[in-house]
Design a protein around this motif. Sequence first.
Motif, PDB file in Angstrom:
ATOM      1  N   MET A  92       0.848  -1.193   0.000  1.00  0.00           N
ATOM      2  CA  MET A  92       0.000   0.000   0.000  1.00  0.00           C
ATOM      3  C   MET A  92       0.883   1.242   0.000  1.00  0.00           C
ATOM      4  O   MET A  92       1.861   1.300   0.745  1.00  0.00           O
ATOM      5  CB  MET A  92      -0.917  -0.001   1.225  1.00  0.00           C
ATOM      6  N   GLN A  93       0.553   2.216  -0.839  1.00  0.00           N
ATOM      7  CA  GLN A  93       1.382   3.406  -0.952  1.00  0.00           C
ATOM      8  C   GLN A  93       0.530   4.666  -0.881  1.00  0.00           C
ATOM      9  O   GLN A  93      -0.573   4.724  -1.422  1.00  0.00           O
ATOM     10  CB  GLN A  93       2.175   3.391  -2.264  1.00  0.00           C
ATOM     11  N   TYR A  94       1.068   5.672  -0.185  1.00  0.00           N
ATOM     12  CA  TYR A  94       0.420   6.982  -0.068  1.00  0.00           C
ATOM     13  C   TYR A  94       1.425   8.046  -0.502  1.00  0.00           C
ATOM     14  O   TYR A  94       2.632   7.890  -0.300  1.00  0.00           O
ATOM     15  CB  TYR A  94       0.010   7.258   1.380  1.00  0.00           C
ATOM     16  N   THR A  95       0.913   9.128  -1.076  1.00  0.00           N
ATOM     17  CA  THR A  95       1.769  10.249  -1.456  1.00  0.00           C
ATOM     18  C   THR A  95       1.110  11.545  -0.991  1.00  0.00           C
ATOM     19  O   THR A  95      -0.097  11.737  -1.174  1.00  0.00           O
ATOM     20  CB  THR A  95       1.980  10.313  -2.984  1.00  0.00           C
ATOM     21  N   GLY A  96       1.904  12.418  -0.383  1.00  0.00           N
ATOM     22  CA  GLY A  96       1.343  13.687   0.057  1.00  0.00           C
ATOM     23  C   GLY A  96       2.378  14.561   0.729  1.00  0.00           C
ATOM     24  O   GLY A  96       3.526  14.148   0.945  1.00  0.00           O
ATOM     25  N   VAL A  97       1.970  15.793   1.047  1.00  0.00           N
ATOM     26  CA  VAL A  97       2.858  16.734   1.717  1.00  0.00           C
ATOM     27  C   VAL A  97       2.709  16.546   3.225  1.00  0.00           C
ATOM     28  O   VAL A  97       1.598  16.446   3.743  1.00  0.00           O
ATOM     29  CB  VAL A  97       2.545  18.192   1.297  1.00  0.00           C
ATOM     30  N   LEU A  98       3.828  16.480   3.915  1.00  0.00           N
ATOM     31  CA  LEU A  98       3.798  16.256   5.353  1.00  0.00           C
ATOM     32  C   LEU A  98       3.339  17.496   6.096  1.00  0.00           C
ATOM     33  O   LEU A  98       3.777  18.622   5.815  1.00  0.00           O
ATOM     34  CB  LEU A  98       5.190  15.859   5.860  1.00  0.00           C
ATOM     35  N   THR A  99       2.443  17.304   7.030  1.00  0.00           N
ATOM     36  CA  THR A  99       2.087  18.292   8.046  1.00  0.00           C
ATOM     37  C   THR A  99       2.049  17.546   9.369  1.00  0.00           C
ATOM     38  O   THR A  99       2.035  16.310   9.393  1.00  0.00           O
ATOM     39  CB  THR A  99       0.712  18.937   7.776  1.00  0.00           C
ATOM     40  N   LYS A 100       2.044  18.279  10.448  1.00  0.00           N
ATOM     41  CA  LYS A 100       2.122  17.591  11.737  1.00  0.00           C
ATOM     42  C   LYS A 100       0.940  16.648  11.912  1.00  0.00           C
ATOM     43  O   LYS A 100      -0.167  16.919  11.453  1.00  0.00           O
ATOM     44  CB  LYS A 100       2.205  18.598  12.886  1.00  0.00           C
ATOM     45  N   MET A 101       1.196  15.520  12.571  1.00  0.00           N
ATOM     46  CA  MET A 101       0.154  14.519  12.751  1.00  0.00           C
ATOM     47  C   MET A 101      -0.955  15.048  13.655  1.00  0.00           C
ATOM     48  O   MET A 101      -0.695  15.737  14.643  1.00  0.00           O
ATOM     49  CB  MET A 101       0.752  13.247  13.367  1.00  0.00           C
ATOM     50  N   ARG A 102      -2.180  14.748  13.294  1.00  0.00           N
ATOM     51  CA  ARG A 102      -3.312  15.073  14.160  1.00  0.00           C
ATOM     52  C   ARG A 102      -3.460  13.991  15.215  1.00  0.00           C
ATOM     53  O   ARG A 102      -3.080  12.837  14.993  1.00  0.00           O
ATOM     54  CB  ARG A 102      -4.586  15.212  13.332  1.00  0.00           C
ATOM     55  N   THR A 103      -4.011  14.377  16.344  1.00  0.00           N
ATOM     56  CA  THR A 103      -4.047  13.446  17.472  1.00  0.00           C
ATOM     57  C   THR A 103      -5.408  13.455  18.159  1.00  0.00           C
ATOM     58  O   THR A 103      -6.171  14.424  18.060  1.00  0.00           O
ATOM     59  CB  THR A 103      -2.969  13.811  18.509  1.00  0.00           C
ATOM     60  N   GLU A 104      -5.681  12.362  18.875  1.00  0.00           N
ATOM     61  CA  GLU A 104      -6.862  12.262  19.733  1.00  0.00           C
ATOM     62  C   GLU A 104      -6.409  11.774  21.097  1.00  0.00           C
ATOM     63  O   GLU A 104      -5.608  10.838  21.198  1.00  0.00           O
ATOM     64  CB  GLU A 104      -7.884  11.286  19.146  1.00  0.00           C
ATOM     65  N   LEU A 105      -6.932  12.418  22.161  1.00  0.00           N
ATOM     66  CA  LEU A 105      -6.574  12.035  23.522  1.00  0.00           C
ATOM     67  C   LEU A 105      -7.335  10.779  23.909  1.00  0.00           C
ATOM     68  O   LEU A 105      -8.451  10.827  24.425  1.00  0.00           O
ATOM     69  CB  LEU A 105      -6.880  13.171  24.502  1.00  0.00           C
ATOM     70  N   GLU A 106      -6.713   9.651  23.633  1.00  0.00           N
ATOM     71  CA  GLU A 106      -7.239   8.364  24.053  1.00  0.00           C
ATOM     72  C   GLU A 106      -6.127   7.621  24.780  1.00  0.00           C
ATOM     73  O   GLU A 106      -5.050   8.175  25.011  1.00  0.00           O
ATOM     74  CB  GLU A 106      -7.752   7.576  22.834  1.00  0.00           C
ATOM     75  N   ASP A 107      -6.359   6.404  25.188  1.00  0.00           N
ATOM     76  CA  ASP A 107      -5.347   5.624  25.889  1.00  0.00           C
ATOM     77  C   ASP A 107      -5.034   4.372  25.080  1.00  0.00           C
ATOM     78  O   ASP A 107      -5.764   3.386  25.158  1.00  0.00           O
ATOM     79  CB  ASP A 107      -5.848   5.246  27.281  1.00  0.00           C
ATOM     80  N   PRO A 108      -3.958   4.361  24.253  1.00  0.00           N
ATOM     81  CA  PRO A 108      -2.991   5.450  24.105  1.00  0.00           C
ATOM     82  C   PRO A 108      -3.469   6.502  23.095  1.00  0.00           C
ATOM     83  O   PRO A 108      -4.518   6.340  22.476  1.00  0.00           O
ATOM     84  CB  PRO A 108      -1.760   4.718  23.574  1.00  0.00           C
TER      85      PRO A 108
END
Length: 264
Positions: A1-17
Motif C-alpha cells: 500500500m502506498q500513499y503520497t502527500g505533503v507532510l504536516t504535523k500529525m493530528r491526534t486524539e486524547l485516548e489511551d494510548p
Amino acid sequence: MQYTGVLTKMRTELEDPIQYYLIFESDFINMNQLLNKKIQIEFVKYQCLGCGKNKKIFRQGYCYDDFYNKPQVGDWVMRPELSTAHLDIEDRDIEFEKKAQLQPHIVYLANSSNVKVGVTRKSQIPTRWIDQGAHEAIEIVEVPNRYLAGITEVALKEKVADKTNWRTMLKNEIVDENLVEFKNKLKDFIPEEVKEYFIENGKETEIHFPVLQYPNKLKSLNLEKTPEFTGVLKGIKGQYLIFEDNTVFNVRNNEGYVVNMKIF
C-alpha cells in the motif's frame, strides 16, 4: 500500500494510548495501525505550506520568502510576549493577528523530559501537550489574549525551564512530578495583572503514547541527506516516529516535504 502527500504535523486524539493520524490531501493514515509494520519513506519534492510551490523549505514548512512574510509565522508565534493585536498594532496582518491573539490562552506546565512552562491557545489543549511528548501536564492560568500569556511565560521561565530535551523524552528517561505542587509554588511569580486568572483547582492530565519499544540510541532521519528510508515502526511520541533500528523521524520538522510512504 502506498500513499503520497505533503507532510504536516500529525493530528491526534486524547485516548489511551494517543491516536495519531497522518493527513494527506486525499487520504489519511491511522499511524497506530502501522506499529510493527515495515514502512518506507521517500522524499519526492518540496511544497511550501504558504505558496504551494516546489521551493526549498526554510522553517516550519515555509519557504524563505513566506517565512518572513506570512502572518502564521510572525515573531509573536514563538515569542507570545511580542503580541500587539490587543493594542490594535499590526505586525504582518492585523485581521489574522487579532483572530489568533485575541482569544483565550493557557500557560501550562508540561513534563516531557523535565517540567517546563509553555503557552498555547486554549483550543489547542491537550494537543500542544501531546505534540511535546508530555506524559503529564497541568494548566496554570487562562488569560484572554496571547500577550498576557507571553509575559507570564517570560516571568515563570526564570524559575522553571521552557525547553524540552527531545532525546530524553524519546528515550523515556522521565520522572513523574507532582505538578499541582509545582504550579502552586509558581503562583507568587505570576505578573500582577495576571494573578486574577490563576486556576486554583486544576488537575494533572496524564498522557500515554503508543510505543512498543523505546530507543536506547538516537539516529535522526534527515530526508535531504537520506531521501529514502525503510524501517519497522515501533512507536509514536510527540511528533516523532520511532523505528526499530533507533532511527527517529520528526514529522513536524519535515512539514512541507512531499513524500511517498509505502507500507509493507
